[in-house]
Enzyme design. Structure first.
Site, PDB file in Angstrom:
ATOM      1  N   LYS A  63       0.852  -1.199   0.000  1.00  0.00           N
ATOM      2  CA  LYS A  63       0.000   0.000   0.000  1.00  0.00           C
ATOM      3  C   LYS A  63       0.880   1.238   0.000  1.00  0.00           C
ATOM      4  CE  LYS A  63      -3.980   1.881   2.606  1.00  0.00           C
ATOM      5  NZ  LYS A  63      -4.847   1.669   3.803  1.00  0.00           N
ATOM      6  N   SER A 111      -9.767   1.827   2.835  1.00  0.00           N
ATOM      7  CA  SER A 111      -8.857   2.571   1.984  1.00  0.00           C
ATOM      8  C   SER A 111      -7.837   1.704   1.239  1.00  0.00           C
ATOM      9  CB  SER A 111      -8.106   3.594   2.828  1.00  0.00           C
ATOM     10  OG  SER A 111      -7.283   2.945   3.784  1.00  0.00           O
ATOM     11  N   SER A 149      -9.924  -0.611   7.033  1.00  0.00           N
ATOM     12  CA  SER A 149      -9.317  -0.379   5.719  1.00  0.00           C
ATOM     13  C   SER A 149      -8.608  -1.576   5.094  1.00  0.00           C
ATOM     14  CB  SER A 149      -8.342   0.793   5.787  1.00  0.00           C
ATOM     15  OG  SER A 149      -9.067   1.997   5.744  1.00  0.00           O
TER      16      SER A 149
END
Ligand code: MG
Ligand code: ZN
Lengths: 481, 94, 472
Positions: free
Chosen positions: C66, C141, C165
């Protein structure tokens, strides 16, 4: 209306640790910018703080040294404000649980002891350094250069209650605090290096009023001299306003060293709202009895203890304070010398006056290894017992600083020992009295100043080889029976 | 609550300049959220002790040892403006 | 896989990269691909296997990261314009650990700007699409990290989970997502959103993969003061007590999502596990608590983005103006919204009413969970109230979007380990999941238990995108 001033001091003490407060960057003194920085003290994304154990020990020591209560369970807070040299735009500090609270510091002012109440002692981190570059005038900078070597160096903030009443007292307080941190070994304590930085909160109000006047914060005082002048100036400025019936504005003012005035600082932050909240990167901090005990063990000699020892040796409070605030070797030398002399005051005077004076003149900052307290005590005893004159003692000291001599043998060798032989002195006295009949006739009583003159004449005629005490004794007997 | 919410004050504190359009939109959204969180007022919270760490971990302190820092070039590599090894910004005093 | 020479690491890397080359144009899940470096490293891995010097199970495995986790020498953008030019001068602790294990990074994945969002629609670089249906969001996210695993353009990925997330996008994309116990995985080098809630964790195809990766990244880190030295609870999973959280099996959670829980309950009961209903009334306050604590923490965490030392900078005549303008231009709307909300919640006169109160309710929620775990070993619930939603569906009202994290937020507030595993498909052929929460530090037990459910439900579907492409 009689006015009184009330002053509270906020002092930042830079701790003398190897690494910074929340990262492992080395604490350095360097002209080269941004060479001791890492993601944490540069506030780079993703970096985290981990507190320095020694810094916490040091603040506990300082809290104990200022007689504070230690907060056993505390935490770190974030103090939020935007400033380019504050990398995270928040400073890790302490808010409602400072390490030390409600303490006091004993200070010496003239011949009196005062206690300055301490409100809190808390831990925080330093900011980076800004250099304003431009036309040379601070108010027309074209850009600001930032160096973060200082960023994250551990600071302890010591805040007094508003209990100081004069600039002299504020100076004495800072001197005492400085001595304390040096004695504790937690800070270099050099004002000129910014190891101690202080702000003063000053207000002026009617002497009879129980309420304080409007508080003005004064910043940017870099020396004890500017602290004293800034406070005096500010008290005068506020007093004038109060006397005229004008109200004092609550604000922050800068001490302008060149103009010798305080000037209002327009702050960028408007009304400061620091939005303190507990730092989620740093769990609750427990300072347990074990930790406090270990920190206590590192405390050896507090200035108040030193002062007490000195007073017990027979010195006045201000002389004690002088040695206490002075260099350590001198303190040690005094204590070991006074053990073998009779008079503490003359020992103090000889060491701080003659010895230090001659060393300064000779430009030596360390005693030669052969000069020890025993030799100095012998020398002091020589003139104390009038075996040599004070003038001779000074000469012997000068010699002693240059080479390894024994003061007493040297004095005999150089014929400096004053005679106490009554016969010899009586002969000299008789001769001087004969030569000064005009003066002798004017003498009225033994306290007459002219007695001293006659003693001097005897000394002169002996080429300062006799004991002035004995001379006076013999002379008075001769004249007044 | 919401009548006290002054978006100009808050954006000032947060150091974020906002356009009029943004202000209107954000003000509306924030109002909705602030109304939602009003529900917390009904929870009895007296005497609740706060631990910063969700697992109540106690702070561990780091030994005072210095380690190697960032190389100067790495420290400066993202700097928008640099001079003589410094980060440069527009004047921070007026 | 490499051990028995079925395949060489470089072959797997090429295969994954090949997949990326056709999925990325549709999905936009990777923000950057590290092809050259990855190929080079996978060839080094090849040689290690040939010489039988492999670094372990993960040597040569291509994993996506990420883009809020720092890798030295690469950009870390947080999907923000603010960091569009930011190159990290250091490695996050998890990255150092994975490098030591011989992992190959495929690249950096898309996210909602600064991890604030539940759909990846808040990325400054455009949204990521759901591999099951590109009209739908992948969740967020960590939308990019979930999509790459689902689409096969990485074998696994790392995400970060502040309020769901990792688990919510894993659920939307039909893969496994695990949020470890707070403090078991170092946050050093993870760009903080809300420090007391953030936790890095893996997104994988199977629960076993999750175990392997978690094992590699967990452990005390002296650079993170919130990191713990975990003493993991090891439960005997043969007969466990499972609590069904009443508050997540009622209005506000779709029937489809509830059905998945019921399905799993039946399977568990068949195996002789004990299932009971439990109630934690304060979980209904979790969303409110979260939307005060997370913004408050983020308002300070994101103060460092000011244009002074890194990132973009707007021209101005004073520092303050420069910072104001830079933050105005650099941050997107959602980020601004949360910073302002947090700033307000912390400001003088409102602290006690908002942030202070939220902290105390959080404490109560933590002790409620403690009590609940006296009675049950695991808590089972849907991961999300609904399957993936369409683009634009929840952007009008902030609360609607926030509600998609309803079931995941409590684990963050209480620091608990929680895993999402896919169990079925919705009527729109989108994945549905259940979530298992466990006691603090019962991470390996949660994983073991999830694995047993994984075996029971036999979720054998894969993302459409992949199948279509494989057919063509
Ligand atoms: Mg301070
Ligand atoms: Zn550092």
């Amino acid at each position: 209306m009689n006015l009184k001033a009330t002053i509270g001091m906020e002092t930042h003490v830079e701790l003398d640790t190897e690494s910074k407060m929340f990262c492992s960057c080395e604490v350095i003194e360097s002209e080269e910018p941004n060479i001791s920085v890492c993601p944490t003290c540069l506030g780079l994304p993703g970096a985290l703080p981990v507190p320095n154990k020694t810094a916490i020990e040091y603040i506990v020591m300082l809290s104990l040294g200022t007689n504070c209560n230690i907060t056993n369970e505390g935490m770190f807070h974030r103090k939020n404000y935007f400033y380019p040299d504050l990398p995270k735009n928040y400073q890790i500090s302490q808010f409602d649980f400072p390490v030390g609270i409600n303490g006091s510091l004993e200070i010496v002012l003239d011949e009196e002891l005062h206690s300055v109440e301490i409100e809190r002692v808390h831990m925080e981190e330093d900011t980076g350094k800004s250099v304003h570059e431009g036309s040379g005038r601070i108010d027309s900078a074209i850009s600001t250069l930032l160096d973060f070597n200082r960023s994250g160096i551990p600071l302890v903030e010591v805040v007094t209650k508003p209990v100081i009443s004069t600039s002299k007292m504020a100076v004495a307080y800072i001197e005492e605090l400085r001595q304390l941190v040096i004695e504790l070994g937690i800070s270099k304590g050099k004002l000129e290096k910014g190891n101690l930085r202080f702000d003063a909160n000053i207000s002026v109000a009617d002497e009879n009023s129980n309420e304080l006047g409007t508080k003005v914060e004064i910043k940017n005082m870099n020396s004890l001299k500017s602290l004293e002048k800034a406070i005096d100036y500010e008290i005068m400025r506020q007093s004038k306003q109060v006397e005229k019936g004008e109200s004092v504005i609550q604000e922050t003012r800068h001490w302008d060293e060149n103009k010798q005035v305080t000037i209002s600082m327009r702050t960028k932050e408007g009304s400061a709202d620091y939005r303190y909240f507990s730092d989620p990167d740093l769990p609750n901090m427990i300072i347990d009895q074990e930790f406090i005990k270990n920190s206590k063990k590192k405390i050896q000699n507090l200035p108040t203890d030193k002062r007490k020892t000195l007073k017990e040796s027979g010195l006045s409070l201000s002389d004690s304070n002088y040695l206490d605030k002075g260099e350590k070797w001198l303190y040690d030398l005094y204590l070991s010398t006074v053990e073998n002399t009779k008079d503490s005051k003359s020992t103090f005077n000889f060491l701080t006056g003659e010895l230090q004076g001659q060393m300064r003149k000779a430009e030596i900052d360390k005693l030669p290894e052969w000069v020890d307290s025993e030799k100095l005590a012998n020398l002091i005893n020589l003139f104390e017992t009038n075996e040599v004159s004070f003038t001779s003692a000074k000469d012997i000291l000068a010699k002693l600083l240059g080479e390894d001599i024994d003061p007493k043998s040297y004095a005999s060798e150089k014929n400096l020992i004053q005679s106490s032989d009554d016969e010899e002195i009586r002969a000299l006295v008789t001769s001087v009295v004969k030569d000064n009949q005009d003066i002798v006739e004017r003498l009225e009583d033994p306290d007459d100043k002219l007695v001293g003159f006659l003693v001097g004449q005897v000394m002169k005629s002996s080429e300062i080889k006799v004991n002035p005490g004995t001379v006076k004794e013999v002379l008075l007997k001769e004249l007044f029976g | 609550m919401s009548e006290n919410f002054n978006i100009d004050d808050v954006s000032n504190l947060a150091s974020i300049e906002l356009s009029e359009d943004e202000k209107a939109k954000l003000q509306k959204d924030l109002q909705i959220i602030l109304e939602h969180v009003e529900a917390l007022k009904n929870v009895d919270i007296k005497d609740e002790k706060i631990d910063i760490h969700p697992l109540s971990k106690v702070l561990e302190l780091r030994k005072d040892e210095s380690k190697e820092s960032l190389k100067h070039e790495d420290a400066m590599m993202n700097s928008p403006e640099t001079k003589d090894g410094h980060f440069v910004v527009p004047p921070s005093i007026e | 896989m490499f051990q028995n020479k079925e395949m060489k690491p470089s072959e797997l890397f090429e295969q994954v990269y090949e997949t990326a080359s056709y999925t990325e144009s549709v999905l936009h899940a990777h923000l950057e691909l590290f092809y050259d470096e990855g190929l080079k490293l996978s060839k080094e891995s090849d040689r290690r296997y040939i010489k039988s010097e492999s670094l372990g199970l993960l040597d040569g495995i291509p994993i996506a990261i990420k883009d809020n986790i720092n890798i030295y020498g690469y950009k870390t953008t947080c999907s923000s314009k603010m960091l569009s030019n930011y190159v990290s001068p250091y490695d996050a602790t998890v990255i150092s650990s994975l490098k030591k294990a011989g992992i190959i990074f495929t690249g950096k994945t898309n996210l909602d700007e600064f991890a604030m969002g539940s759909s990846t629609e808040n990325s400054a670089y455009g949204p990521t699409k759901n591999p099951w249906n590109p009209d739908y969001v992948p969740g967020g996210s960590s939308g990019g990290s979930a999509a790459v695993v689902s689409a096969g353009s990485a074998v696994a990925s790392l995400g970060s989970d502040t309020g769901g997330s990792i688990r919510q996008p894993a659920s939307f994309c039909g893969v496994v997502g695990f949020k470890p116990t707070y403090g078991t995985v170092s946050r050093y080098g993870l760009i903080a959103f809300a420090s007391s809630l953030d936790q890095i964790g893996p997104i994988t195809n199977t629960v076993d993969d999750t175990r392997i990766i978690f094992n590699e990244i967990q452990g005390y880190d002296s650079k993170d003061a919130t990191s713990i030295t975990p003493e993991y609870l090891k439960l005997d999973n043969k007969k466990v007590k499972v609590g069904i959280l009443k508050e997540f099996m009622q209005e506000g959670v779709s029937e489809e999502s509830q059905n998945e829980v019921n399905k799993v309950v039946s399977l568990l009961q068949e195996k002789g596990h004990e299932v009971t209903e439990i109630s934690l009334p304060l979980t209904e306050m979790a969303l409110s608590v979260y939307y005060l604590i997370a913004p408050a923490e983020c308002s300070a965490n994101l103060s460092r983005f000011d244009g002074v030392r890194f990132g973009i900078r707007e021209a101005a005549s004073t520092s303050y103006e420069m910072m104001n303008k830079t933050r105005s231009v650099g941050f997107g709307e959602e980020v601004k919204k949360r910073i302002l909300l947090g700033t307000y919640a912390l400001s003088a006169g409102y602290f006690d009413e908002y942030y202070g109160r939220a902290l105390k309710v959080r404490s109560k929620i933590i002790s409620d969970f403690k009590d609940a775990f006296e009675k049950v070993d695991f808590i089972l619930s849907p991961t999300t109230p609904t399957p993936a939603f369409a683009f634009g569906e929840k952007t009008k009202n902030p609360l609607e979007m926030y509600l998609s994290d309803l079931c995941t937020i409590p684990a963050n507030l209480a620091g608990l380990p929680a895993i999402s595993i896919p169990t079925g498909l919705s009527k729109n052929a989108l994945p549905l999941s259940v979530q298992i929460m466990g006691k603090p530090c019962s991470d390996y037990s949660v994983i073991d238990f999830a694995e047993s459910i994984e075996e029971m439900v036999e979720f054998n579907y894969s993302a459409n995108l992949l199948e279509e492409n494989n057919e063509s």
